[in-house]
Design a protein around this motif. Structure first.
Motif, PDB file in Angstrom:
ATOM      1  N   ALA A 250      -7.028  12.096   6.644  1.00 31.81           N
ATOM      2  CA  ALA A 250      -6.508  13.242   7.408  1.00 31.81           C
ATOM      3  C   ALA A 250      -5.165  12.874   8.053  1.00 31.81           C
ATOM      4  CB  ALA A 250      -7.524  13.640   8.480  1.00 31.81           C
ATOM      5  N   ARG A 251      -5.086  11.639   8.580  1.00 27.17           N
ATOM      6  CA  ARG A 251      -3.826  11.203   9.207  1.00 27.17           C
ATOM      7  C   ARG A 251      -2.701  11.137   8.179  1.00 27.17           C
ATOM      8  NH1 ARG A 251      -3.782   6.013  10.862  1.00 27.17           N
ATOM      9  NH2 ARG A 251      -6.015   5.647  10.896  1.00 27.17           N
ATOM     10  N   LEU A 252      -3.039  10.580   6.990  1.00 25.56           N
ATOM     11  CA  LEU A 252      -2.027  10.470   5.928  1.00 25.56           C
ATOM     12  C   LEU A 252      -1.564  11.861   5.502  1.00 25.56           C
ATOM     13  CD1 LEU A 252      -3.657   7.735   3.640  1.00 25.56           C
ATOM     14  CD2 LEU A 252      -1.606   7.492   5.043  1.00 25.56           C
ATOM     15  N   PHE A 253      -2.526  12.764   5.408  1.00 24.28           N
ATOM     16  CA  PHE A 253      -2.232  14.135   4.973  1.00 24.28           C
ATOM     17  C   PHE A 253      -1.258  14.788   5.963  1.00 24.28           C
ATOM     18  CE2 PHE A 253      -3.051  18.666   4.517  1.00 24.28           C
ATOM     19  CZ  PHE A 253      -3.041  18.809   3.132  1.00 24.28           C
ATOM     20  N   ALA A 254      -1.541  14.572   7.268  1.00 28.32           N
ATOM     21  CA  ALA A 254      -0.683  15.162   8.309  1.00 28.32           C
ATOM     22  C   ALA A 254       0.706  14.536   8.266  1.00 28.32           C
ATOM     23  CB  ALA A 254      -1.328  14.963   9.672  1.00 28.32           C
ATOM     24  N   ALA A 255       0.752  13.205   8.119  1.00 25.90           N
ATOM     25  CA  ALA A 255       2.033  12.498   8.159  1.00 25.90           C
ATOM     26  C   ALA A 255       2.907  12.860   6.963  1.00 25.90           C
ATOM     27  CB  ALA A 255       1.787  10.993   8.194  1.00 25.90           C
ATOM     28  N   GLU A 256       2.281  13.059   5.804  1.00 32.60           N
ATOM     29  CA  GLU A 256       3.055  13.320   4.586  1.00 32.60           C
ATOM     30  C   GLU A 256       3.243  14.819   4.375  1.00 32.60           C
ATOM     31  OE1 GLU A 256       2.660  11.007   1.321  1.00 32.60           O
ATOM     32  OE2 GLU A 256       2.472   9.220   2.588  1.00 32.60           O
ATOM     33  N   ALA A 257       2.603  15.608   5.263  1.00 33.02           N
ATOM     34  CA  ALA A 257       2.607  17.061   5.128  1.00 33.02           C
ATOM     35  C   ALA A 257       2.166  17.462   3.718  1.00 33.02           C
ATOM     36  CB  ALA A 257       3.984  17.618   5.450  1.00 33.02           C
ATOM     37  N   GLY A 258       1.140  16.793   3.228  1.00 34.73           N
ATOM     38  CA  GLY A 258       0.601  17.122   1.902  1.00 34.73           C
ATOM     39  C   GLY A 258      -0.233  15.980   1.352  1.00 34.73           C
ATOM     40  N   GLU A 259      -0.599  16.135   0.113  1.00 32.59           N
ATOM     41  CA  GLU A 259      -1.472  15.170  -0.577  1.00 32.59           C
ATOM     42  C   GLU A 259      -0.774  13.813  -0.729  1.00 32.59           C
ATOM     43  OE1 GLU A 259      -5.136  14.674  -2.583  1.00 32.59           O
ATOM     44  OE2 GLU A 259      -4.360  16.482  -1.640  1.00 32.59           O
ATOM     45  N   PRO A 260      -1.358  12.697  -0.209  1.00 30.18           N
ATOM     46  CA  PRO A 260      -0.745  11.381  -0.465  1.00 30.18           C
ATOM     47  C   PRO A 260      -0.825  11.071  -1.965  1.00 30.18           C
ATOM     48  CG  PRO A 260      -2.432  11.277   1.266  1.00 30.18           C
ATOM     49  CD  PRO A 260      -2.564  12.613   0.616  1.00 30.18           C
ATOM     50  N   ALA A 261       0.193  10.413  -2.492  1.00 30.24           N
ATOM     51  CA  ALA A 261       0.243  10.157  -3.940  1.00 30.24           C
ATOM     52  C   ALA A 261      -0.861   9.192  -4.359  1.00 30.24           C
ATOM     53  CB  ALA A 261       1.616   9.582  -4.310  1.00 30.24           C
ATOM     54  N   SER A 262      -1.498   9.497  -5.476  1.00 28.39           N
ATOM     55  CA  SER A 262      -2.544   8.652  -6.102  1.00 28.39           C
ATOM     56  C   SER A 262      -3.615   8.207  -5.103  1.00 28.39           C
ATOM     57  CB  SER A 262      -1.938   7.392  -6.738  1.00 28.39           C
ATOM     58  OG  SER A 262      -0.757   7.665  -7.387  1.00 28.39           O
ATOM     59  N   LEU A 263      -4.030   9.112  -4.242  1.00 24.72           N
ATOM     60  CA  LEU A 263      -5.020   8.754  -3.219  1.00 24.72           C
ATOM     61  C   LEU A 263      -6.391   8.463  -3.829  1.00 24.72           C
ATOM     62  CD1 LEU A 263      -5.811   8.766  -0.129  1.00 24.72           C
ATOM     63  CD2 LEU A 263      -6.617  11.099  -0.583  1.00 24.72           C
ATOM     64  N   GLU A 264      -7.009   7.368  -3.384  1.00 23.73           N
ATOM     65  CA  GLU A 264      -8.412   7.136  -3.759  1.00 23.73           C
ATOM     66  C   GLU A 264      -9.154   6.421  -2.640  1.00 23.73           C
ATOM     67  OE1 GLU A 264      -8.634   4.951  -7.427  1.00 23.73           O
ATOM     68  OE2 GLU A 264      -7.736   3.164  -6.577  1.00 23.73           O
ATOM     69  N   VAL A 265     -10.449   6.756  -2.508  1.00 18.17           N
ATOM     70  CA  VAL A 265     -11.311   6.070  -1.538  1.00 18.17           C
ATOM     71  C   VAL A 265     -12.375   5.347  -2.361  1.00 18.17           C
ATOM     72  CG1 VAL A 265     -12.912   6.352   0.386  1.00 18.17           C
ATOM     73  CG2 VAL A 265     -10.948   7.890   0.167  1.00 18.17           C
ATOM     74  N   VAL A 266     -12.415   4.021  -2.217  1.00 20.26           N
ATOM     75  CA  VAL A 266     -13.314   3.228  -3.060  1.00 20.26           C
ATOM     76  C   VAL A 266     -14.314   2.499  -2.184  1.00 20.26           C
ATOM     77  CG1 VAL A 266     -13.409   1.401  -4.798  1.00 20.26           C
ATOM     78  CG2 VAL A 266     -11.392   2.855  -4.641  1.00 20.26           C
ATOM     79  N   ARG A 267     -15.594   2.655  -2.502  1.00 21.31           N
ATOM     80  CA  ARG A 267     -16.611   1.854  -1.824  1.00 21.31           C
ATOM     81  C   ARG A 267     -16.904   0.667  -2.711  1.00 21.31           C
ATOM     82  NH1 ARG A 267     -18.549   4.694   2.537  1.00 21.31           N
ATOM     83  NH2 ARG A 267     -17.711   6.784   2.459  1.00 21.31           N
ATOM     84  N   PRO A 268     -16.766  -0.580  -2.172  1.00 13.19           N
ATOM     85  CA  PRO A 268     -16.948  -1.757  -3.029  1.00 13.19           C
ATOM     86  C   PRO A 268     -18.327  -1.743  -3.711  1.00 13.19           C
ATOM     87  CG  PRO A 268     -16.045  -2.389  -0.904  1.00 13.19           C
ATOM     88  CD  PRO A 268     -16.400  -0.945  -0.799  1.00 13.19           C
ATOM     89  N   SER A 269     -18.314  -1.985  -5.021  1.00 15.14           N
ATOM     90  CA  SER A 269     -19.571  -2.046  -5.773  1.00 15.14           C
ATOM     91  C   SER A 269     -20.136  -3.450  -5.644  1.00 15.14           C
ATOM     92  CB  SER A 269     -19.298  -1.740  -7.238  1.00 15.14           C
ATOM     93  OG  SER A 269     -18.472  -2.765  -7.764  1.00 15.14           O
ATOM     94  N   LEU A 270     -21.359  -3.635  -6.126  1.00 16.53           N
ATOM     95  CA  LEU A 270     -21.936  -4.981  -6.126  1.00 16.53           C
ATOM     96  C   LEU A 270     -21.019  -5.935  -6.898  1.00 16.53           C
ATOM     97  CD1 LEU A 270     -24.249  -6.912  -5.467  1.00 16.53           C
ATOM     98  CD2 LEU A 270     -25.396  -6.142  -7.545  1.00 16.53           C
TER      99      LEU A 270
END
Ligand SMILES: Nc1ncnc2c1ncn2[C@@H]1O[C@H](COP(=O)(O)OP(=O)(O)OP(=O)(O)O)[C@@H](O)[C@H]1O
Length: 291
Positions: A250-270
């Motif tokens: 949300a902070r990145l979205f506000a700061a960039e006034a839009g979608e951050p480039a190549s955004l991904e959220v990764v939860r480490p796998s085993l």
């Protein structure tokens, strides 16, 4: 609570020539549990398993398997184990059914041969000579031989190597059936998804030492499971680990006034957690405690 089925305390193995393959390894496997022994090639997994099976002498330490020191193995004790080795010898000319019927004769409480053949998905190959089966089908025969004696403790050393994806899923179902019957299982595998799918606890062996030991879903401790947010900032890859990924996004979205480039959220796998233990800087961590 019943005694653990497997107890290993300060296990050491030095091979002739001086190579120290196990350096003070300790773990327990509880009744009815599936325990995964993980680690890279040469970590000492097979050495440890062969000691537990009574096929290899240890140099030092205490080992108990089904209440017996494997060093003093008897035939009765062996009949309570099921073993699927990594490498099996030459394939026989006997058919799948003949081979399993022969081995079933060695066990006092053997399973029904055709039931086992069906469980490993070889019903249409029951009359085929084992040497005419494909590599993956022969591996299924190995698994069938491991479970024909209705073992209390089953050793599975890389059981699904060479299986196609569908056969692996069928094998997982088979293992779940054995788990439902209360079979205790020691599994080694290089497929981390397989370990995560089937086991309750795991140990990671690196260079003959335990790098981590604990429940499969908390291996590596809470810190190693913190999600990672990645994005591109002016062409530069940025990465931040945070317990609150949505807040950061949300902070990145506000700061960039839009979608951050190549955004991904990764939860480490085993697999990510496992690989982090193979880095030279990784520390030893057991049952959630760093040491
Ligand atoms: N008979 C032997 N004599 C001397 N060294 C051996 C012997 N058997 C194994 N080793 C060494 O001990 C180390 C551990 O081998 P081990 O087979 O236990 O590893 P592993 O974790 O099972 O590996 P993999 O994933 O490749 O099966 C290796 O460095 C290997 O070279």
């Amino acid at each position: 609570m019943t005694d653990p089925v497997v107890q290993v305390e300060n296990l050491h193995k030095t091979y002739r020539g001086g190579f120290h393959a196990l350096r003070g390894v300790s773990f327990d496997i509880r009744q009815g549990e599936t325990f995964a022994l993980l680690g890279p090639n040469g970590a000492g997994k097979s050495t440890a398993i062969e000691i537990l099976e009574g096929y290899r002498d240890r140099s030092r330490g205490r080992v108990s398997v089904l209440g017996t020191d494997p060093h003093r193995a008897t035939l009765e004790w062996r009949a309570r184990l099921g073993i699927v080795l990594q490498n099996t010898g030459e394939a026989p000319s006997a058919s799948v059914r003949e081979l399993l019927t022969h081995f079933a004769g060695f066990y006092p409480r053997a399973r029904d041969v055709d039931e086992v053949i069906g469980a490993v998905g070889l019903a249409d190959k029951a009359k085929t000579p084992v040497r005419r089966l494909s590599g993956g089908q022969r591996r299924r025969v190995d698994v069938a031989l491991g479970i024909i004696g209705r073992p209390e403790l089953l050793f599975l050393d890389e059981p699904t190597t060479g299986f196609d994806p569908e056969a692996r899923r069928q094998f997982w179902d088979l293992i779940r059936g054995l788990q439902g019957e209360g079979t205790t299982i020691l599994l080694t595998t290089h497929y981390l998804d397989e370990a995560a799918e089937l086991s309750q606890r795991a140990a990671i062996l690196v260079g003959g030492e335990l790098a981590s030991l604990g429940p499969i879903d908390s291996l590596g401790g809470p810190q190693s499971r913190v999600p990672v947010v990645r994005w591109h900032d002016g062409g530069r890859l940025r990465e931040e680990r945070t317990e609150q990924p949505a807040e950061l996004v949300a902070r990145l979205f506000a700061a960039e006034a839009g979608e951050p480039a190549s955004l991904e959220v990764v939860r480490p796998s085993l697999e990510d957690i496992y690989l982090s233990f193979l880095k030279p800087s990784a520390s030893i961590q057991t049952e959630g405690v760093s040491a």
